[in-house]
Write a protein that holds these residues in place. Structure first.
Motif, PDB file in Angstrom:
ATOM      1  N   VAL A  58       0.846  -1.209   0.000  1.00 43.20           N
ATOM      2  CA  VAL A  58       0.000   0.000   0.000  1.00 43.20           C
ATOM      3  C   VAL A  58       0.877   1.253   0.000  1.00 43.20           C
ATOM      4  N   ASP A  59       1.943   1.203   0.808  1.00 40.26           N
ATOM      5  CA  ASP A  59       2.801   2.379   0.999  1.00 40.26           C
ATOM      6  C   ASP A  59       3.604   2.756  -0.241  1.00 40.26           C
ATOM      7  N   CYS A  60       3.656   1.878  -1.221  1.00 38.64           N
ATOM      8  CA  CYS A  60       4.393   2.210  -2.448  1.00 38.64           C
ATOM      9  C   CYS A  60       3.511   2.950  -3.454  1.00 38.64           C
ATOM     10  N   ALA A  61       2.210   2.965  -3.233  1.00 35.48           N
ATOM     11  CA  ALA A  61       1.280   3.661  -4.126  1.00 35.48           C
ATOM     12  C   ALA A  61       1.547   3.304  -5.585  1.00 35.48           C
ATOM     13  N   PHE A  62       1.749   2.021  -5.846  1.00 34.32           N
ATOM     14  CA  PHE A  62       2.051   1.586  -7.209  1.00 34.32           C
ATOM     15  C   PHE A  62       0.907   1.949  -8.153  1.00 34.32           C
ATOM     16  N   PRO A  63       1.181   2.731  -9.200  1.00 36.65           N
ATOM     17  CA  PRO A  63       0.111   3.034 -10.150  1.00 36.65           C
ATOM     18  C   PRO A  63      -0.457   1.777 -10.818  1.00 36.65           C
ATOM     19  N   CYS A  64       0.352   0.708 -10.876  1.00 40.31           N
ATOM     20  CA  CYS A  64      -0.106  -0.530 -11.521  1.00 40.31           C
ATOM     21  C   CYS A  64      -1.022  -1.364 -10.634  1.00 40.31           C
ATOM     22  N   LEU A  65      -1.067  -1.041  -9.348  1.00 39.39           N
ATOM     23  CA  LEU A  65      -1.802  -1.911  -8.422  1.00 39.39           C
ATOM     24  C   LEU A  65      -3.297  -1.638  -8.517  1.00 39.39           C
ATOM     25  N   SER A  66      -4.010  -2.647  -9.011  1.00 43.63           N
ATOM     26  CA  SER A  66      -5.457  -2.501  -9.143  1.00 43.63           C
ATOM     27  C   SER A  66      -6.168  -3.023  -7.902  1.00 43.63           C
ATOM     28  N   SER A  67      -5.704  -4.171  -7.378  1.00 40.50           N
ATOM     29  CA  SER A  67      -6.252  -4.700  -6.128  1.00 40.50           C
ATOM     30  C   SER A  67      -5.225  -5.638  -5.514  1.00 40.50           C
ATOM     31  N   HIS A  68      -5.362  -5.883  -4.206  1.00 40.44           N
ATOM     32  CA  HIS A  68      -4.448  -6.814  -3.527  1.00 40.44           C
ATOM     33  C   HIS A  68      -5.218  -7.569  -2.466  1.00 40.44           C
ATOM     34  N   LEU A  69      -4.917  -8.841  -2.375  1.00 43.61           N
ATOM     35  CA  LEU A  69      -5.684  -9.749  -1.533  1.00 43.61           C
ATOM     36  C   LEU A  69      -4.740 -10.773  -0.917  1.00 43.61           C
ATOM     37  N   CYS A  70      -4.870 -11.007   0.391  1.00 44.29           N
ATOM     38  CA  CYS A  70      -4.154 -12.104   1.055  1.00 44.29           C
ATOM     39  C   CYS A  70      -5.172 -13.195   1.359  1.00 44.29           C
ATOM     40  N   THR A  71      -4.902 -14.417   0.968  1.00 42.48           N
ATOM     41  CA  THR A  71      -5.868 -15.485   1.216  1.00 42.48           C
ATOM     42  C   THR A  71      -5.169 -16.825   1.374  1.00 42.48           C
ATOM     43  N   SER A  72      -5.838 -17.742   2.084  1.00 42.54           N
ATOM     44  CA  SER A  72      -5.344 -19.126   2.148  1.00 42.54           C
ATOM     45  C   SER A  72      -6.212 -20.026   1.257  1.00 42.54           C
ATOM     46  N   ASP A  73      -7.188 -19.445   0.581  1.00 43.28           N
ATOM     47  CA  ASP A  73      -8.156 -20.211  -0.209  1.00 43.28           C
ATOM     48  C   ASP A  73      -7.633 -20.399  -1.634  1.00 43.28           C
ATOM     49  N   GLN A  74      -7.160 -21.609  -1.920  1.00 43.98           N
ATOM     50  CA  GLN A  74      -6.565 -21.867  -3.234  1.00 43.98           C
ATOM     51  C   GLN A  74      -7.586 -21.718  -4.365  1.00 43.98           C
ATOM     52  N   HIS A  75      -8.841 -22.122  -4.088  1.00 45.10           N
ATOM     53  CA  HIS A  75      -9.868 -21.990  -5.127  1.00 45.10           C
ATOM     54  C   HIS A  75     -10.063 -20.527  -5.503  1.00 45.10           C
ATOM     55  N   LEU A  76     -10.183 -19.686  -4.474  1.00 47.57           N
ATOM     56  CA  LEU A  76     -10.342 -18.256  -4.701  1.00 47.57           C
ATOM     57  C   LEU A  76      -9.126 -17.687  -5.440  1.00 47.57           C
ATOM     58  N   ALA A  77      -7.939 -18.114  -5.009  1.00 46.98           N
ATOM     59  CA  ALA A  77      -6.713 -17.557  -5.596  1.00 46.98           C
ATOM     60  C   ALA A  77      -6.578 -17.930  -7.073  1.00 46.98           C
ATOM     61  N   PHE A  78      -6.773 -19.213  -7.395  1.00 45.99           N
ATOM     62  CA  PHE A  78      -6.434 -19.689  -8.737  1.00 45.99           C
ATOM     63  C   PHE A  78      -7.522 -19.407  -9.776  1.00 45.99           C
ATOM     64  N   ALA A  79      -8.773 -19.184  -9.318  1.00 40.98           N
ATOM     65  CA  ALA A  79      -9.834 -18.923 -10.300  1.00 40.98           C
ATOM     66  C   ALA A  79      -9.498 -17.643 -11.055  1.00 40.98           C
ATOM     67  N   ASN A  80      -9.523 -17.707 -12.351  1.00 36.46           N
ATOM     68  CA  ASN A  80      -9.258 -16.548 -13.220  1.00 36.46           C
ATOM     69  C   ASN A  80      -7.831 -16.007 -13.164  1.00 36.46           C
TER      70      ASN A  80
ATOM     71  N   LEU B 155      15.062  12.059   1.276  1.00 39.20           N
ATOM     72  CA  LEU B 155      13.882  11.296   0.859  1.00 39.20           C
ATOM     73  C   LEU B 155      12.636  11.693   1.624  1.00 39.20           C
ATOM     74  N   SER B 156      11.667  12.266   0.921  1.00 41.09           N
ATOM     75  CA  SER B 156      10.345  12.384   1.541  1.00 41.09           C
ATOM     76  C   SER B 156       9.311  11.651   0.689  1.00 41.09           C
ATOM     77  N   ARG B 157       9.801  10.957  -0.334  1.00 38.19           N
ATOM     78  CA  ARG B 157       8.904  10.243  -1.244  1.00 38.19           C
ATOM     79  C   ARG B 157       8.173   9.095  -0.551  1.00 38.19           C
ATOM     80  N   LEU B 158       8.806   8.519   0.476  1.00 37.18           N
ATOM     81  CA  LEU B 158       8.127   7.434   1.186  1.00 37.18           C
ATOM     82  C   LEU B 158       6.871   7.973   1.881  1.00 37.18           C
ATOM     83  N   ASP B 159       7.002   9.132   2.530  1.00 37.74           N
ATOM     84  CA  ASP B 159       5.826   9.749   3.168  1.00 37.74           C
ATOM     85  C   ASP B 159       4.789  10.142   2.110  1.00 37.74           C
ATOM     86  N   HIS B 160       5.288  10.648   0.996  1.00 36.44           N
ATOM     87  CA  HIS B 160       4.413  11.018  -0.123  1.00 36.44           C
ATOM     88  C   HIS B 160       3.633   9.801  -0.621  1.00 36.44           C
ATOM     89  N   ASN B 161       4.365   8.710  -0.884  1.00 39.34           N
ATOM     90  CA  ASN B 161       3.704   7.499  -1.380  1.00 39.34           C
ATOM     91  C   ASN B 161       2.718   6.941  -0.350  1.00 39.34           C
TER      92      ASN B 161
END
Lengths: 320, 320
Positions: A58-80, B155-161
């Motif tokens: 979250v703290d990297c504010a990746f422009p590419c990140l559309s969603s992120h999920l942590c799960t232990s459910d393999q069915h949920l993870a592997f579908a699609n 570096l203040s980019r970490l706080d920014h991100n």
């Protein structure tokens, strides 16, 4: 931004994943314009370790990140899922026999194979990094007949990159000046680096390598040398190799690289069909294309040895 | 490939450097077509830890890697450097007072500043990441008058991100949909996130943020929350922020970002000239350009507090 692709990572709190995840989300693998739906598959999705990794994502504010999920459910993870990178595997513990390790990992990859087979897209692209990677991928493939066979791969890119790295040091050049190296066989110390096609600045240079045996030995034992030096296994270089593998798979490559794939029916290097074996490959339109490159006769014994090891691992893992 | 640029990294065996080095060499910062002469500056260049990192760098066969060197010689490292990333700083040890920490780091950055001043190109671009980053950068700048003043950054980019990350979570959108956030002041828990210009998909959304105080507090205390969760400090996200900073510096950015710079003569946010302070910036032709963006009056007290803290750090560090 382009529509999201779904990328599943197992073993997300491990050191290799910690080195890989952030580069992957920065767009270095699938492109800066490609959104990623990230799924972190973990037996303990609520562990504070993994929650910490997720917070840092979250703290990297990746422009590419559309969603992120942590799960232990393999069915949920592997579908699609579009891409699956399996970093997670049981490491060898104190007093554990090789056979025990193979059997424990067999259970993990058998289970994951069955779920992938049930809910996965036939076109899903899988990379197994967790060791013993080739046999883990073999078990996975055997349990997932619905998945396109040559989409289940294991990592030999680290050995491949190490081979280029050693030759670049040998000739004292940048790695970009070395081409047409590849490795054959198992990701273990039976692996066979092949140098007879190597180009240095587009010129044949095999005859100038005076020390093939020593260089090969350095490549084969590199993992343990890194552990000796760092006190930890090679996380960052294994991560980079995994990303190189995925990037080439996604965007294609005209350069010779190394990829472990189920051996095809056609008899290539005498590898029994189905064994997950490192071959010289290019990648075209999202498909690995094995290059049947000739090798010196003196490597035949070494190649038989790495084939025998893979057969032995397969038998050990099949033994209940 | 384009001619090599010389990049110096201090603290190369630390966790942040381990997370940053490999992405940097993969071409994610200066471009895939740019060769890099890497210098790892370390008081113990022969430590097995650093040798292990260096071996892993070789093992990645980075096409961008033109040369790599481990050295403890600051003169050798800084001569002809184009970019310097100073991850290395003395961490706060048990029983160490804040003043002791500032004084110890003062010695390190005073020394590095003097050498940079002596042998560095006036145009060299420096990012200080090691904490207390702003005051370390201030000390460095005071000792390196020959170096272009606004090329010494912290570096203040970490706080920014982190600010973007928190707003993306708040609105449940991808981070790419959030713009015009920035942070003011010191990289510490006095830092001031500023939201009154924020755009959500290019539309003003400040009025929709009901919880500015809480969100700001989450951002300010994020570092310690990560340590609680992971049991280690935030290496990967600090590394990614450092790379974001360098990438924008090298390629420029039209987007508002945050960068800590020596405060200019012109009175901006009432910051005394020379204090290294996080400002909203764009980057044009390799130069940070401070954007004098208006802020709500209710932030004035917070801004005075972060200014006061920086003045206090400066006085503590100057006190022998």
């Amino acid at each position: 931004m382009k529509y999201p692709i779904r990328v599943v990572i197992s073993g997300p709190s491990g050191n290799i994943a910690y080195s890989a995840l952030f580069s992957l989300l920065s767009g270095d693998v699938f492109g800066k314009d490609r959104l990623i739906d990230l799924v972190m598959l973990c037996s303990c999705p609520n562990s504070s370790q993994l929650q910490g990794v997720d917070m840092e994502i979250v703290d990297c504010a990746f422009p590419c990140l559309s969603s992120h999920l942590c799960t232990s459910d393999q069915h949920l993870a592997f579908a699609n899922a579009d891409y699956v990178i399996l970093f997670g595997a049981l490491p060898r513990g104190p007093g554990m026999e090789r056979k025990d390790l193979l059997l424990k990992n067999k259970d993990i990859f058998e289970q994951q194979g069955k779920v992938l087979n049930e809910v996965g897209k036939p076109s899903v692209r899988v990379l197994v990094v967790g060791n013993p990677a080739n046999t883990n991928a073999y078990i996975l493939q055997q349990n997932a007949p619905n998945i396109q066979k040559n989409h289940i791969t294991a990592l030999s890119r680290l050995d491949h990159n190490r081979s280029i790295g050693q030759l670049a040091q040998y000739f004292n050049v940048s790695p970009s000046e070395i081409q047409n190296v590849f490795v054959l066989g198992n990701h273990s110390n039976t692996m066979v680096p092949v140098f007879n096609h190597v180009l240095l600045n587009n010129k044949q240079c095999y005859d100038e390598i005076k020390d093939v045996t020593n260089i090969s030995q350095t490549i084969r034992t590199r993992g343990s040398k890194i552990i000796e030096a760092r006190g930890q296994s090679s996380a960052a270089s294994a991560a980079q190799a995994s990303l190189d593998h995925m990037r080439d798979w996604h965007f294609g490559t005209e350069k010779i690289t190394s990829c472990s794939l189920p051996a095809p029916k056609e008899n290539i290097y005498e590898v029994p069909e189905g064994l997950v074996f490192s071959f010289p490959c290019k990648c075209v339109d999202g498909e690995w294309v094995i290059q049947d490159m000739d090798i010196p006769d003196e490597l035949n014994t070494q190649i038989q040895k790495t084939i025998d090891e893979l057969i032995e691992e397969k038998i050990l893992a099949q033994h209940e």
